[in-house]
Design an enzyme around this catalytic site. Structure first.
Site: not given
Length: 412
Positions: A163, A335, A340, A398
């Site tokens: 991300c 978001k 997202h 992540f």
């Protein structure tokens, strides 16, 4: 040796809020949401049935001249690039620079193309898959398609750090221009996310909100009762130039990109470090790179996913860095409105931050109910004028891939 100033001279975005920056910016200023029931596939079997899909009508304006077998993520790259390069302030870059760089971030690459042809392989025994499957599955296909369309010949590559991909692409472009490798780089992120495999995967991860009956406020960053993020998709791009070359071609400068901080938490494949120490370090590095301290930040674009763990870790990071001022700095977690966009999210949030600096405005979201143990300055309902000299945009991916960017009001 003094660092070369790096400035932003054009931006564009396409997402669930619109196909161009003017439409997207209008909707962000109004606090409008692009979250709706999913239309691209049957989501009834999933816990989450809503998302921030881009309207497929974008193909009505997309020029595919000279292109063939372009994947969906390649189309979004071409759409965003088309809207960027046709802007008056960007037209001169092709005449002014012998070599333009192109650096884009994507967390997924051509997953949609891969999934589609995998189905065909099992149905036909491998006889009917597309002959251009390999180059379109390649994450760098978003760069290749755009470079062919606009004949871009400088440094060009893609970055994939989950991300934070788009934000890392922007930071890498900043470093290359500062170091004199190139004078102009087009950078940002592209992500086409609504594939059945990816969606089912996130649904089983149980990271997405299940507030299907209230799509516009289903994602509740930093709020009481938050239960997850909402998927989005799209692309966002910026033209970065050295100050000297931008001024020499008479370009209008929208903002200055002043800081880039990046860390790896080395902690967990999806969970954040609870105390936010890795995120705090990325923000501190960005501030140091920009030559300012935390008291100079007037605006924060957070990662703000709306998941319980990520929001708390990010709040802990901000509270540790900014102290009592944390509740005063305007924070805008977009978001909630866009969904997202994974690897493209940091790029869209950087574009949003540049527009806020340009217009000296803090945009609203649709819903915020503060947690008992934390308070943030989040506007709901209407935009507010606000002096923004320095702004921070955070992307925490992540695998604890953390990026913080600093954008500043430009002064010659």
């Amino acid at each position: 040796m003094d660092k070369r100033k790096v400035v932003v001279t054009a931006v564009n975005a396409c997402c669930s809020l619109g196909h161009d920056i003017d439409t997207v910016w209008h909707n962000l200023k109004q606090g409008n949401s692009g979250i709706k029931p999913i239309s691209r596939f049957n989501a009834e079997r999933h816990f989450t049935k809503i998302g921030g899909e881009i309207d497929d009508a974008y193909r009505d304006i997309l020029d595919l001249t000279g292109q063939s077998a372009v994947s969906k993520n390649g189309e979004l790259s071409l759409l965003c690039g088309q809207g960027l390069f046709l802007q008056e302030n960007a037209k001169g870059i092709f005449e002014s620079y012998p070599d333009i760089g192109l650096i884009l971030g994507s967390g997924l690459g051509g997953l949609y193309f891969s999934e589609d042809n995998l189905k065909k392989m099992y149905e036909t025994g491998g006889k009917r898959i597309h002959p251009m499957t390999v180059p379109n599955v390649d994450p760098n296909s978003i760069v290749s398609a755009l470079s062919r369309r606009w004949q871009i010949h400088g440094h060009q590559f893609s970055i994939s750090t989950a991300c934070s991909s788009g934000a890392n692409a922007i930071g890498t472009a900043l470093d290359l221009i500062r170091n004199g490798r190139l004078d102009c780089i087009v950078t940002g992120g592209v992500e086409y996310t609504f594939t059945t495999l990816l969606y089912a995967g996130f649904d089983q991860l149980r990271a997405m909100s299940r507030c299907n009956d209230t799509p516009e406020t289903s994602c509740k960053p930093f709020s009481q009762g938050r239960d997850g993020f909402i998927m989005g998709e799209g692309a966002a791009m910026l033209v970065l130039e050295s100050e000297e070359r931008a001024l020499s071609r008479g370009a209008t400068i929208l903002a200055e990109l002043t800081g880039y901080g990046v860390t790896g938490g080395a902690y967990h494949v999806v969970k954040p470090i609870e105390d936010g120490s890795d995120g705090k370090k990325a923000m501190a590095l960005a501030l140091s790179d920009a030559g300012i301290d935390s008291d100079n930040i007037d605006f924060i674009s957070p990662h703000g996913t709306g998941t319980a763990l990520n929001d708390q870790a990010e709040y802990n990071a901000m509270a540790a860095l900014f102290g009592p001022k944390t509740s005063d700095i305007p924070v805008v977690p977009i978001k909630q409105l866009t969904g997202h966009m994974l690897g493209a999210s940091g790029a869209l949030e950087a574009v949003h931050t540049v527009k806020c600096i340009e217009d000296q405005i803090v945009t609203p979201i649709a819903y915020y109910q503060a947690e008992a143990n934390q308070k943030l300055n989040i506007s709901v309902g209407e935009a507010n004028q606000h002096s923004i000299k320095h702004a921070m945009s955070n992307s925490f991916g992540f695998g604890n891939n953390n990026v913080s960017l600093i954008m500043s009001q430009y002064h010659h």
